[in-house]
Design a protein around this motif. Structure first.
Motif, PDB file in Angstrom:
ATOM      1  N   GLU A  58       0.813  -1.275  -0.053  1.00 51.78           N
ATOM      2  CA  GLU A  58      -0.122   0.038  -0.026  1.00 51.78           C
ATOM      3  C   GLU A  58       0.792   1.258   0.246  1.00 51.78           C
ATOM      4  N   ARG A  59       1.955   1.165   0.877  1.00 52.91           N
ATOM      5  CA  ARG A  59       2.640   2.410   0.647  1.00 52.91           C
ATOM      6  C   ARG A  59       3.460   2.585  -0.703  1.00 52.91           C
ATOM      7  N   LEU A  60       3.883   1.541  -1.336  1.00 49.68           N
ATOM      8  CA  LEU A  60       4.298   1.439  -2.468  1.00 49.68           C
ATOM      9  C   LEU A  60       3.264   2.218  -3.460  1.00 49.68           C
ATOM     10  N   GLU A  61       1.993   1.825  -3.275  1.00 54.97           N
ATOM     11  CA  GLU A  61       1.177   2.353  -4.278  1.00 54.97           C
ATOM     12  C   GLU A  61       0.928   3.791  -4.027  1.00 54.97           C
ATOM     13  N   ILE A  62       0.806   4.268  -2.688  1.00 55.41           N
ATOM     14  CA  ILE A  62       0.584   5.555  -2.431  1.00 55.41           C
ATOM     15  C   ILE A  62       1.742   6.350  -2.938  1.00 55.41           C
ATOM     16  N   VAL A  63       3.102   6.103  -2.674  1.00 54.49           N
ATOM     17  CA  VAL A  63       4.023   7.058  -3.074  1.00 54.49           C
ATOM     18  C   VAL A  63       4.394   6.829  -4.607  1.00 54.49           C
ATOM     19  N   ARG A  64       3.916   5.716  -5.356  1.00 58.48           N
ATOM     20  CA  ARG A  64       4.011   5.648  -6.810  1.00 58.48           C
ATOM     21  C   ARG A  64       3.158   6.632  -7.572  1.00 58.48           C
ATOM     22  N   SER A  65       1.963   6.794  -6.744  1.00 53.51           N
ATOM     23  CA  SER A  65       0.809   7.855  -7.289  1.00 53.51           C
ATOM     24  C   SER A  65       1.167   9.290  -7.032  1.00 53.51           C
ATOM     25  N   ILE A  66       2.111   9.599  -6.293  1.00 55.91           N
ATOM     26  CA  ILE A  66       2.460  11.191  -6.280  1.00 55.91           C
ATOM     27  C   ILE A  66       3.251  11.613  -7.518  1.00 55.91           C
ATOM     28  N   ARG A  67       2.571  12.653  -7.918  1.00 52.87           N
ATOM     29  CA  ARG A  67       2.984  13.292  -9.230  1.00 52.87           C
ATOM     30  C   ARG A  67       4.510  13.385  -9.471  1.00 52.87           C
ATOM     31  N   PHE A  68       5.130  13.870  -8.199  1.00 51.17           N
ATOM     32  CA  PHE A  68       6.529  14.057  -8.213  1.00 51.17           C
ATOM     33  C   PHE A  68       7.454  12.816  -8.469  1.00 51.17           C
ATOM     34  N   VAL A  69       6.906  11.714  -8.422  1.00 52.16           N
ATOM     35  CA  VAL A  69       7.908  10.314  -8.268  1.00 52.16           C
ATOM     36  C   VAL A  69       7.508   9.658  -9.686  1.00 52.16           C
ATOM     37  N   ASP A  70       8.524   9.261 -10.172  1.00 42.66           N
ATOM     38  CA  ASP A  70       8.595   8.795 -11.621  1.00 42.66           C
ATOM     39  C   ASP A  70       8.661   7.071 -11.312  1.00 42.66           C
ATOM     40  N   ALA A  71       9.206   6.620 -10.257  1.00 43.96           N
ATOM     41  CA  ALA A  71       8.982   5.091  -9.981  1.00 43.96           C
ATOM     42  C   ALA A  71       9.163   4.943  -8.402  1.00 43.96           C
ATOM     43  N   ALA A  72       8.636   3.829  -7.939  1.00 41.29           N
ATOM     44  CA  ALA A  72       8.931   3.505  -6.751  1.00 41.29           C
ATOM     45  C   ALA A  72       9.194   2.163  -6.482  1.00 41.29           C
ATOM     46  N   VAL A  73      10.251   1.933  -5.745  1.00 40.90           N
ATOM     47  CA  VAL A  73      10.786   0.460  -5.283  1.00 40.90           C
ATOM     48  C   VAL A  73      10.650   0.196  -3.936  1.00 40.90           C
ATOM     49  N   ALA A  74      10.840  -1.190  -3.754  1.00 38.27           N
ATOM     50  CA  ALA A  74      10.982  -1.598  -2.287  1.00 38.27           C
ATOM     51  C   ALA A  74      12.232  -1.563  -2.083  1.00 38.27           C
ATOM     52  N   GLU A  75      12.726  -1.156  -0.827  1.00 41.43           N
ATOM     53  CA  GLU A  75      14.124  -1.055  -0.281  1.00 41.43           C
ATOM     54  C   GLU A  75      14.390  -1.760   0.939  1.00 41.43           C
ATOM     55  N   THR A  76      15.550  -2.358   1.111  1.00 35.65           N
ATOM     56  CA  THR A  76      16.004  -2.874   2.448  1.00 35.65           C
ATOM     57  C   THR A  76      16.888  -1.872   2.966  1.00 35.65           C
ATOM     58  N   PRO A  77      16.927  -1.062   4.134  1.00 30.38           N
ATOM     59  CA  PRO A  77      17.744  -0.132   4.558  1.00 30.38           C
ATOM     60  C   PRO A  77      19.143  -0.732   5.131  1.00 30.38           C
ATOM     61  N   GLY A  78      20.251  -0.451   4.935  1.00 23.92           N
ATOM     62  CA  GLY A  78      21.526  -0.607   4.931  1.00 23.92           C
ATOM     63  C   GLY A  78      22.109  -1.290   3.640  1.00 23.92           C
ATOM     64  N   ASP A  79      21.168  -1.297   2.546  1.00 24.57           N
ATOM     65  CA  ASP A  79      21.669  -1.652   1.349  1.00 24.57           C
ATOM     66  C   ASP A  79      21.591  -0.591   0.296  1.00 24.57           C
ATOM     67  N   THR A  80      22.169   0.432   0.623  1.00 25.32           N
ATOM     68  CA  THR A  80      22.071   1.453  -0.185  1.00 25.32           C
ATOM     69  C   THR A  80      22.958   1.241  -1.416  1.00 25.32           C
ATOM     70  N   SER A  81      24.055   0.765  -1.379  1.00 25.20           N
ATOM     71  CA  SER A  81      25.060   0.745  -2.341  1.00 25.20           C
ATOM     72  C   SER A  81      24.461  -0.319  -3.491  1.00 25.20           C
ATOM     73  N   ARG A  82      23.609  -1.536  -3.038  1.00 25.81           N
ATOM     74  CA  ARG A  82      22.885  -2.435  -3.676  1.00 25.81           C
ATOM     75  C   ARG A  82      22.030  -1.680  -4.749  1.00 25.81           C
ATOM     76  N   MET A  83      21.209  -0.726  -3.979  1.00 23.39           N
ATOM     77  CA  MET A  83      20.014   0.045  -4.501  1.00 23.39           C
ATOM     78  C   MET A  83      20.857   0.710  -5.780  1.00 23.39           C
ATOM     79  N   TRP A  84      21.889   1.289  -5.411  1.00 23.83           N
ATOM     80  CA  TRP A  84      22.815   2.240  -6.352  1.00 23.83           C
ATOM     81  C   TRP A  84      23.092   1.421  -7.594  1.00 23.83           C
ATOM     82  N   HIS A  85      23.674   0.282  -7.498  1.00 20.96           N
ATOM     83  CA  HIS A  85      24.054  -0.603  -8.555  1.00 20.96           C
ATOM     84  C   HIS A  85      22.642  -1.159  -9.212  1.00 20.96           C
TER      85      HIS A  85
END
Length: 150
Positions: A58-85
């Motif tokens: 539900e949080r993904l759907e809400i954030v994805r629907s905000i006009r300022f957001v082009d894409a929303a993805v699920a993230e696990t904290p502490g894994d910022t470099s994986r998300m960057w890759h």
């Protein structure tokens, strides 16, 4: 500056409020394409000490629907470099409550090694998910969790 500057705004985005909207609005003004990283339920519980009120899907759907957001993805904290890759963003956006903290300094160092700029935005003091959660807990005490419940 890259021709197509990609920004990344990670957060729990639980009990979505004006502070979340402001971060996403400001972030979008600082990039050409904005990806919001929505922290997974288990990771949010580990980081905050309690599960989010609103489930990840539900949080993904809400954030994805905000006009300022082009894409929303699920993230696990502490894994910022994986998300960057995975996403190859150029700027990472955080609330300024992270600035100068051990976690913020570590994040800046990690992102700096990847060539990512960390940009801070003012934290919304008068409205926060923690405050909203406190009001909800006072009105309706949280239900005890049972084995196997997530």
């Amino acid at each position: 500056m890259p021709a197509h500057l990609v920004g990344y705004a990670p957060g729990v985005y639980d009990l979505f409020h004006i502070g979340h909207l402001n971060v996403l609005r400001h972030a979008r003004s600082q990039c050409d394409y904005l990806i919001a990283g929505v922290v997974a339920d288990e990771a949010a519980e580990q980081a905050k000490g309690r599960p989010p009120v609103v489930p990840l899907v539900e949080r993904l759907e809400i954030v994805r629907s905000i006009r300022f957001v082009d894409a929303a993805v699920a993230e696990t904290p502490g894994d910022t470099s994986r998300m960057w890759h995975q996403l190859r963003y150029h700027r990472l956006f955080k609330g300024d409550d992270w600035r100068g903290t051990p976690k913020g300094v570590a994040l800046e160092e990690e992102m700096g090694r990847l060539g990512v700029e960390v940009v801070y935005f003012p934290y919304t003091v008068h409205t926060s998910s923690t405050q909203l959660r406190g009001v909800l807990d006072a009105l309706v005490p949280p239900r005890p969790r049972t084995a196997g419940q997530s």
